[in-house]
Scaffold this motif. Structure first.
Motif, PDB file in Angstrom:
ATOM      1  N   HIS A   1     -30.615  45.015  11.041  1.00 24.95           N
ATOM      2  CA  HIS A   1     -29.658  45.487  12.047  1.00 24.95           C
ATOM      3  C   HIS A   1     -28.612  46.429  11.449  1.00 24.95           C
ATOM      4  N   GLN A   2     -28.566  46.525  10.104  1.00 23.19           N
ATOM      5  CA  GLN A   2     -27.635  47.436   9.446  1.00 23.19           C
ATOM      6  C   GLN A   2     -28.328  48.713   8.955  1.00 23.19           C
ATOM      7  N   HIS A   3     -29.543  48.947   9.441  1.00 25.69           N
ATOM      8  CA  HIS A   3     -30.288  50.167   9.145  1.00 25.69           C
ATOM      9  C   HIS A   3     -29.498  51.372   9.660  1.00 25.69           C
ATOM     10  N   PRO A   4     -29.364  52.430   8.862  1.00 26.69           N
ATOM     11  CA  PRO A   4     -28.590  53.604   9.301  1.00 26.69           C
ATOM     12  C   PRO A   4     -29.091  54.224  10.597  1.00 26.69           C
ATOM     13  N   ALA A   5     -30.398  54.101  10.869  1.00 27.00           N
ATOM     14  CA  ALA A   5     -30.974  54.688  12.081  1.00 27.00           C
ATOM     15  C   ALA A   5     -31.255  53.637  13.137  1.00 27.00           C
ATOM     16  N   GLY A   6     -30.509  52.550  13.081  1.00 26.30           N
ATOM     17  CA  GLY A   6     -30.809  51.418  13.944  1.00 26.30           C
ATOM     18  C   GLY A   6     -30.654  51.690  15.425  1.00 26.30           C
ATOM     19  N   GLY A   7     -29.674  52.501  15.803  1.00 26.19           N
ATOM     20  CA  GLY A   7     -29.481  52.829  17.204  1.00 26.19           C
ATOM     21  C   GLY A   7     -28.941  51.698  18.047  1.00 26.19           C
ATOM     22  N   ILE A   8     -28.396  50.673  17.426  1.00 27.59           N
ATOM     23  CA  ILE A   8     -27.876  49.540  18.179  1.00 27.59           C
ATOM     24  C   ILE A   8     -26.465  49.859  18.652  1.00 27.59           C
ATOM     25  N   VAL A   9     -26.220  49.672  19.938  1.00 29.10           N
ATOM     26  CA  VAL A   9     -24.889  49.837  20.514  1.00 29.10           C
ATOM     27  C   VAL A   9     -24.372  48.433  20.831  1.00 29.10           C
ATOM     28  N   TRP A  10     -23.379  48.000  20.082  1.00 29.13           N
ATOM     29  CA  TRP A  10     -22.913  46.616  20.167  1.00 29.13           C
ATOM     30  C   TRP A  10     -21.841  46.433  21.233  1.00 29.13           C
ATOM     31  N   ASN A  11     -21.872  45.283  21.875  1.00 30.24           N
ATOM     32  CA  ASN A  11     -20.781  44.825  22.725  1.00 30.24           C
ATOM     33  C   ASN A  11     -19.815  44.081  21.800  1.00 30.24           C
ATOM     34  N   LYS A  12     -18.962  44.820  21.132  1.00 36.22           N
ATOM     35  CA  LYS A  12     -18.179  44.266  20.038  1.00 36.22           C
ATOM     36  C   LYS A  12     -17.291  43.090  20.443  1.00 36.22           C
ATOM     37  N   PRO A  13     -16.571  43.144  21.563  1.00 37.94           N
ATOM     38  CA  PRO A  13     -15.744  41.983  21.923  1.00 37.94           C
ATOM     39  C   PRO A  13     -16.557  40.692  22.043  1.00 37.94           C
ATOM     40  N   GLU A  14     -17.751  40.785  22.623  1.00 34.44           N
ATOM     41  CA  GLU A  14     -18.589  39.602  22.780  1.00 34.44           C
ATOM     42  C   GLU A  14     -19.067  39.077  21.429  1.00 34.44           C
ATOM     43  N   VAL A  15     -19.422  39.996  20.534  1.00 35.55           N
ATOM     44  CA  VAL A  15     -19.917  39.591  19.214  1.00 35.55           C
ATOM     45  C   VAL A  15     -18.793  38.991  18.378  1.00 35.55           C
ATOM     46  N   TYR A  16     -17.607  39.618  18.392  1.00 38.08           N
ATOM     47  CA  TYR A  16     -16.456  39.040  17.687  1.00 38.08           C
ATOM     48  C   TYR A  16     -16.189  37.620  18.172  1.00 38.08           C
ATOM     49  N   LYS A  17     -16.196  37.443  19.491  1.00 34.85           N
ATOM     50  CA  LYS A  17     -15.908  36.133  20.079  1.00 34.85           C
ATOM     51  C   LYS A  17     -16.930  35.102  19.640  1.00 34.85           C
ATOM     52  N   TYR A  18     -18.210  35.466  19.678  1.00 32.22           N
ATOM     53  CA  TYR A  18     -19.262  34.517  19.321  1.00 32.22           C
ATOM     54  C   TYR A  18     -19.128  34.041  17.878  1.00 32.22           C
ATOM     55  N   TYR A  19     -19.028  34.995  16.959  1.00 37.57           N
ATOM     56  CA  TYR A  19     -19.028  34.610  15.544  1.00 37.57           C
ATOM     57  C   TYR A  19     -17.735  33.910  15.139  1.00 37.57           C
ATOM     58  N   LYS A  20     -16.645  34.175  15.828  1.00 32.33           N
ATOM     59  CA  LYS A  20     -15.417  33.422  15.563  1.00 32.33           C
ATOM     60  C   LYS A  20     -15.578  31.972  15.997  1.00 32.33           C
ATOM     61  N   GLU A  21     -16.169  31.764  17.162  1.00 36.27           N
ATOM     62  CA  GLU A  21     -16.318  30.420  17.701  1.00 36.27           C
ATOM     63  C   GLU A  21     -17.391  29.617  16.983  1.00 36.27           C
ATOM     64  N   HIS A  22     -18.485  30.265  16.593  1.00 37.59           N
ATOM     65  CA  HIS A  22     -19.637  29.535  16.062  1.00 37.59           C
ATOM     66  C   HIS A  22     -19.693  29.516  14.536  1.00 37.59           C
ATOM     67  N   ASP A  23     -19.147  30.531  13.878  1.00 35.39           N
ATOM     68  CA  ASP A  23     -19.225  30.597  12.411  1.00 35.39           C
ATOM     69  C   ASP A  23     -17.865  30.700  11.742  1.00 35.39           C
ATOM     70  N   GLY A  24     -16.800  30.804  12.541  1.00 33.03           N
ATOM     71  CA  GLY A  24     -15.469  30.924  11.953  1.00 33.03           C
ATOM     72  C   GLY A  24     -15.221  32.250  11.286  1.00 33.03           C
ATOM     73  N   TRP A  25     -15.996  33.281  11.644  1.00 29.74           N
ATOM     74  CA  TRP A  25     -15.850  34.579  11.001  1.00 29.74           C
ATOM     75  C   TRP A  25     -14.641  35.322  11.545  1.00 29.74           C
ATOM     76  N   SER A  26     -13.975  36.024  10.665  1.00 31.31           N
ATOM     77  CA  SER A  26     -12.889  36.926  11.053  1.00 31.31           C
ATOM     78  C   SER A  26     -13.477  38.226  11.589  1.00 31.31           C
ATOM     79  N   LYS A  27     -12.627  39.059  12.157  1.00 30.34           N
ATOM     80  CA  LYS A  27     -13.062  40.380  12.614  1.00 30.34           C
ATOM     81  C   LYS A  27     -13.645  41.173  11.455  1.00 30.34           C
ATOM     82  N   GLU A  28     -13.023  41.057  10.277  1.00 33.16           N
ATOM     83  CA  GLU A  28     -13.496  41.782   9.098  1.00 33.16           C
ATOM     84  C   GLU A  28     -14.878  41.289   8.680  1.00 33.16           C
TER      85      GLU A  28
END
Length: 225
Positions: free
Chosen positions: A138-165
């Motif tokens: 998913h970190q491929h330079p030509a991946g073409g993924i357009v992320w819903n960043k607010p949703e992803v930030y929220k998920y990983y904070k709640e489920h993995d305790g990850w910071s925005k960074e």
């Protein structure tokens, strides 16, 4: 098995302390040589668990000029722990050489005798992909993924305790193409691709459990038979 994505991180050593950090690695600098035999040592794990790990890891050998020798003592290149609660992760390629012989270079923290075989396949192939030097797809330079960043930030904070960074570094950051050996486009079927649930991005990716055709072609190109 839960439908929620369980998250693997790739790691590099933080010198000189050898404390792992959650950062990207550069594949050109991390490849083992073709025809290399990697000594792999288990740091724990029941015998049947070890046997299932071995059975799935050998799939990479069918498509790459590299071998795994399962050893009980040093020297070893890859050391596998089963530390519960510590997640699933691996150092990338030759970064493992910088790690103390007493410490793991890979953890398979949720694999147990009761874990189903699909999950063994998914996790073992993915982590051994990292051990051979593969990046997260998913970190491929030509991946073409357009992320819903607010949703992803929220998920990983709640489920993995990850910071925005943490999310920026492990999910959204892309590799510099000039520093990589890579395919021309990202492969959503790659064993190195994260599951991407509906609503996370402009694509949805399920649980990839097998090597894709692109995985097989790519690993053969960097470890030619």
């Amino acid at each position: 098995m839960s439908d929620e994505p369980r998250t693997c991180i790739d790691r590099i050593p933080k010198l000189p302390t050898e404390t792992p950090t959650e950062r990207m690695s550069l594949i050109k600098e991390k490849l083992w040589g073709a025809s290399m035999t990697l000594n792999v040592r288990f740091l724990g794990g029941a015998g049947d668990v070890q046997g299932r790990v071995k059975a799935h890891a050998k799939e990479w050998k069918k498509h790459a000029n590299i071998n795994f020798a399962w050893v009980d003592a040093e020297p070893s290149h890859v050391r596998i722990a089963f530390i519960e609660g510590a997640g699933s992760w691996s150092y990338v390629g030759t970064d493992a050489k910088r790690i103390s012989d007493s410490k793991p270079t890979m953890n398979l923290g949720w694999l147990t005798p009761e874990t189903d075989d699909d999950e063994y396949s998914r996790v073992v192939l993915h982590e051994f992909g990292h051990a051979l030097g593969c990046i997260h797809e998913h970190q491929h330079p030509a991946g073409g993924i357009v992320w819903n960043k607010p949703e992803v930030y929220k998920y990983y904070k709640e489920h993995d305790g990850w910071s925005k960074e943490d999310v920026d570094e492990q999910i959204f950051a892309r590799y510099d193409a000039d520093l990589l050996v890579l395919t021309k486009a990202a492969d959503p079927q790659s064993i190195m691709m994260y599951p991407i649930p509906s609503g996370f991005a402009n694509i949805t990716v399920g649980w990839n459990r097998l090597l894709s055709q692109t995985d097989k072609t790519f690993i053969r190109s960097v470890y030619p038979l």
